[in-house]
Design a protein around this motif. Structure first.
Motif, PDB file in Angstrom:
ATOM      1  N   VAL A  95       0.828  -1.204   0.000  1.00  0.00           N
ATOM      2  CA  VAL A  95       0.000   0.000   0.000  1.00  0.00           C
ATOM      3  C   VAL A  95       0.865   1.259   0.000  1.00  0.00           C
ATOM      4  CG1 VAL A  95      -1.902   1.200   1.133  1.00  0.00           C
ATOM      5  CG2 VAL A  95      -1.777  -1.289   1.239  1.00  0.00           C
ATOM      6  N   ILE A  96       1.985   1.226   0.718  1.00  0.00           N
ATOM      7  CA  ILE A  96       2.880   2.387   0.745  1.00  0.00           C
ATOM      8  C   ILE A  96       3.320   2.756  -0.665  1.00  0.00           C
ATOM      9  CG2 ILE A  96       5.203   3.159   1.388  1.00  0.00           C
ATOM     10  CD1 ILE A  96       4.901   1.748   4.026  1.00  0.00           C
ATOM     11  N   GLY A  97       3.800   1.775  -1.411  1.00  0.00           N
ATOM     12  CA  GLY A  97       4.271   2.041  -2.770  1.00  0.00           C
ATOM     13  C   GLY A  97       3.175   2.601  -3.653  1.00  0.00           C
ATOM     14  N   ASN A  98       2.011   1.977  -3.617  1.00  0.00           N
ATOM     15  CA  ASN A  98       0.914   2.439  -4.465  1.00  0.00           C
ATOM     16  C   ASN A  98       0.418   3.822  -4.050  1.00  0.00           C
ATOM     17  OD1 ASN A  98       1.062  -0.289  -5.407  1.00  0.00           O
ATOM     18  ND2 ASN A  98      -1.049  -0.116  -6.089  1.00  0.00           N
ATOM     19  N   ALA A  99       0.395   4.082  -2.742  1.00  0.00           N
ATOM     20  CA  ALA A  99      -0.065   5.388  -2.271  1.00  0.00           C
ATOM     21  C   ALA A  99       0.876   6.500  -2.728  1.00  0.00           C
ATOM     22  CB  ALA A  99      -0.188   5.386  -0.749  1.00  0.00           C
ATOM     23  N   ILE A 100       2.169   6.257  -2.640  1.00  0.00           N
ATOM     24  CA  ILE A 100       3.138   7.262  -3.092  1.00  0.00           C
ATOM     25  C   ILE A 100       3.007   7.499  -4.592  1.00  0.00           C
ATOM     26  CG2 ILE A 100       5.594   7.730  -3.423  1.00  0.00           C
ATOM     27  CD1 ILE A 100       6.116   6.333  -0.757  1.00  0.00           C
ATOM     28  N   VAL A 101       2.938   6.413  -5.346  1.00  0.00           N
ATOM     29  CA  VAL A 101       2.800   6.536  -6.805  1.00  0.00           C
ATOM     30  C   VAL A 101       1.505   7.262  -7.164  1.00  0.00           C
ATOM     31  CG1 VAL A 101       2.459   5.234  -8.940  1.00  0.00           C
ATOM     32  CG2 VAL A 101       4.228   4.530  -7.317  1.00  0.00           C
ATOM     33  N   GLY A 102       0.415   6.890  -6.496  1.00  0.00           N
ATOM     34  CA  GLY A 102      -0.872   7.526  -6.786  1.00  0.00           C
ATOM     35  C   GLY A 102      -0.884   9.002  -6.463  1.00  0.00           C
ATOM     36  N   LEU A 103      -0.328   9.387  -5.327  1.00  0.00           N
ATOM     37  CA  LEU A 103      -0.307  10.798  -4.937  1.00  0.00           C
ATOM     38  C   LEU A 103       0.605  11.621  -5.847  1.00  0.00           C
ATOM     39  CD1 LEU A 103      -0.193  10.351  -1.054  1.00  0.00           C
ATOM     40  CD2 LEU A 103      -2.040  11.426  -2.359  1.00  0.00           C
ATOM     41  N   ARG A 104       1.722  11.034  -6.249  1.00  0.00           N
ATOM     42  CA  ARG A 104       2.641  11.757  -7.134  1.00  0.00           C
ATOM     43  C   ARG A 104       2.083  11.894  -8.540  1.00  0.00           C
ATOM     44  NH1 ARG A 104       8.549   9.176  -6.148  1.00  0.00           N
ATOM     45  NH2 ARG A 104       9.037  10.627  -7.821  1.00  0.00           N
ATOM     46  N   ALA A 105       1.116  11.039  -8.886  1.00  0.00           N
ATOM     47  CA  ALA A 105       0.545  11.073 -10.236  1.00  0.00           C
ATOM     48  C   ALA A 105      -0.546  12.128 -10.397  1.00  0.00           C
ATOM     49  CB  ALA A 105      -0.022   9.697 -10.598  1.00  0.00           C
ATOM     50  N   VAL A 106      -0.971  12.734  -9.289  1.00  0.00           N
ATOM     51  CA  VAL A 106      -1.992  13.788  -9.391  1.00  0.00           C
ATOM     52  C   VAL A 106      -1.398  14.973 -10.143  1.00  0.00           C
ATOM     53  CG1 VAL A 106      -3.460  15.371  -8.098  1.00  0.00           C
ATOM     54  CG2 VAL A 106      -3.054  13.054  -7.235  1.00  0.00           C
ATOM     55  N   PRO A 107      -2.022  15.411 -11.243  1.00  0.00           N
ATOM     56  CA  PRO A 107      -1.445  16.491 -12.064  1.00  0.00           C
ATOM     57  C   PRO A 107      -1.244  17.785 -11.273  1.00  0.00           C
ATOM     58  CG  PRO A 107      -3.242  15.393 -13.227  1.00  0.00           C
ATOM     59  CD  PRO A 107      -3.269  14.892 -11.814  1.00  0.00           C
ATOM     60  N   ASP A 108      -0.119  18.436 -11.517  1.00  0.00           N
ATOM     61  CA  ASP A 108       0.160  19.709 -10.851  1.00  0.00           C
ATOM     62  C   ASP A 108      -0.887  20.761 -11.200  1.00  0.00           C
ATOM     63  OD1 ASP A 108       2.422  18.686  -9.647  1.00  0.00           O
ATOM     64  OD2 ASP A 108       3.770  19.343 -11.249  1.00  0.00           O
ATOM     65  N   SER A 109      -1.408  20.670 -12.421  1.00  0.00           N
ATOM     66  CA  SER A 109      -2.408  21.647 -12.847  1.00  0.00           C
ATOM     67  C   SER A 109      -3.668  21.572 -11.989  1.00  0.00           C
ATOM     68  CB  SER A 109      -2.770  21.426 -14.317  1.00  0.00           C
ATOM     69  OG  SER A 109      -3.266  20.105 -14.513  1.00  0.00           O
ATOM     70  N   VAL A 110      -4.014  20.345 -11.576  1.00  0.00           N
ATOM     71  CA  VAL A 110      -5.189  20.170 -10.721  1.00  0.00           C
ATOM     72  C   VAL A 110      -4.933  20.781  -9.347  1.00  0.00           C
ATOM     73  CG1 VAL A 110      -6.673  18.468  -9.586  1.00  0.00           C
ATOM     74  CG2 VAL A 110      -5.915  18.084 -11.943  1.00  0.00           C
ATOM     75  N   ILE A 111      -3.742  20.559  -8.810  1.00  0.00           N
ATOM     76  CA  ILE A 111      -3.381  21.116  -7.508  1.00  0.00           C
ATOM     77  C   ILE A 111      -3.386  22.639  -7.563  1.00  0.00           C
ATOM     78  CG2 ILE A 111      -1.622  21.222  -5.716  1.00  0.00           C
ATOM     79  CD1 ILE A 111      -2.943  18.497  -6.000  1.00  0.00           C
ATOM     80  N   GLU A 112      -2.828  23.197  -8.632  1.00  0.00           N
ATOM     81  CA  GLU A 112      -2.787  24.654  -8.768  1.00  0.00           C
ATOM     82  C   GLU A 112      -4.180  25.237  -8.895  1.00  0.00           C
ATOM     83  OE1 GLU A 112      -0.181  26.598  -8.374  1.00  0.00           O
ATOM     84  OE2 GLU A 112       0.967  24.789  -7.933  1.00  0.00           O
ATOM     85  N   SER A 113      -5.055  24.530  -9.594  1.00  0.00           N
ATOM     86  CA  SER A 113      -6.435  25.001  -9.719  1.00  0.00           C
ATOM     87  C   SER A 113      -7.122  25.011  -8.365  1.00  0.00           C
ATOM     88  CB  SER A 113      -7.207  24.099 -10.688  1.00  0.00           C
ATOM     89  OG  SER A 113      -6.657  24.165 -11.983  1.00  0.00           O
ATOM     90  N   ALA A 114      -6.854  23.964  -7.581  1.00  0.00           N
ATOM     91  CA  ALA A 114      -7.441  23.897  -6.244  1.00  0.00           C
ATOM     92  C   ALA A 114      -6.929  25.036  -5.360  1.00  0.00           C
ATOM     93  CB  ALA A 114      -7.128  22.550  -5.603  1.00  0.00           C
ATOM     94  N   LYS A 115      -5.642  25.333  -5.479  1.00  0.00           N
ATOM     95  CA  LYS A 115      -5.090  26.460  -4.724  1.00  0.00           C
ATOM     96  C   LYS A 115      -5.699  27.775  -5.182  1.00  0.00           C
ATOM     97  CE  LYS A 115      -0.535  24.425  -3.762  1.00  0.00           C
ATOM     98  NZ  LYS A 115       0.928  24.520  -4.060  1.00  0.00           N
ATOM     99  N   GLY A 116      -5.953  27.849  -6.500  1.00  0.00           N
ATOM    100  CA  GLY A 116      -6.498  29.084  -7.072  1.00  0.00           C
ATOM    101  C   GLY A 116      -7.889  29.423  -6.561  1.00  0.00           C
TER     102      GLY A 116
END
Length: 213
Positions: A95-116
């Motif tokens: 689960v650790i490996g998959n969780a790290i991979v999954g979280l790192r795969a979230v697009p930066d553009s989505v994160i920036e939009s959420a911050k915006g």
């Protein structure tokens, strides 16, 4: 016919062992998953630490389960505690490996939009990052569950609960009365538990994974 003769009159006993096995697997996977996701959340934004954690989680899976169980006997003795700790440790690794991979795969553009739109970092984590990473995390949980249901049989060596006692008692008495029936019954019931858990996790995925992910 021998297997049916063995099963006759032992339904309550077998049901109890099956419940013990399923309960132990469920609890250790749950605890392992919670610990794994917490660790992944702490390290996934740190390239060095996330890479080190990924490597460590993969290497940890090569540790012989019996060896780890033997080491845990020294401080904790026989029974449930070393069994639980060993299984929870191994449950966390996929689960650790998959969780790290999954979280790192979230697009930066989505994160920036959420911050915006003014979302806090915690809100972004729980409402954006984790939901988007959930399909990958759930895959890790399915792998972990299948592995733990099987490995849980080993805890019989330290007087742990579950169907392992049935299997090892049968193997230790090989050639004696009902020895094969005991081992076969324990093995089949473990397979049934694994199939039921996997079906439930598939259903969980259908209920919790948003369309389009």
């Amino acid at each position: 016919m021998h297997i049916w003769n063995y099963l006759h009159g032992r339904g309550e006993f077998l049901a109890f062992l099956t419940y013990q096995h399923a309960s132990l697997a469920f609890q250790t996977v749950l605890v392992g998953t919670i610990v794994a996701v917490i660790i992944a959340v702490l390290v996934y934004r740190l390239p060095v630490f996330s890479a080190l954690t990924l490597t460590t989680s993969r290497v940890a899976l090569t540790i012989p389960s019996l060896a780890l169980l033997a080491l845990l006997i020294v401080p904790f003795g026989l029974g449930v505690i070393p069994s639980f700790l060993m299984l929870a440790f191994f449950a966390a690794m996929p689960v650790i490996g998959n969780a790290i991979v999954g979280l790192r795969a979230v697009p930066d553009s989505v994160i920036e939009s959420a911050k915006g739109i003014g979302l806090s970092r915690r809100r972004i984590l729980f409402s954006v990052s984790l939901p988007m990473a959930w399909p990958v995390i759930l895959t890790g949980i399915r792998v972990s569950t299948q592995m733990i249901v099987g490995v849980a049989a080993i805890v019989a060596y330290v007087l742990g609960p579950g169907l392992g006692s049935l299997i090892f008692n049968g193997l230790s008495r090989l050639g004696g009365t009902n020895s094969v029936e005991m081992a076969v019954t324990g093995t089949v019931l473990i397979v049934v538990i694994a199939l039921v858990f996997d079906a439930l996790l598939v259903l969980l995925g259908r209920l919790t994974i948003a369309k389009g992910l």
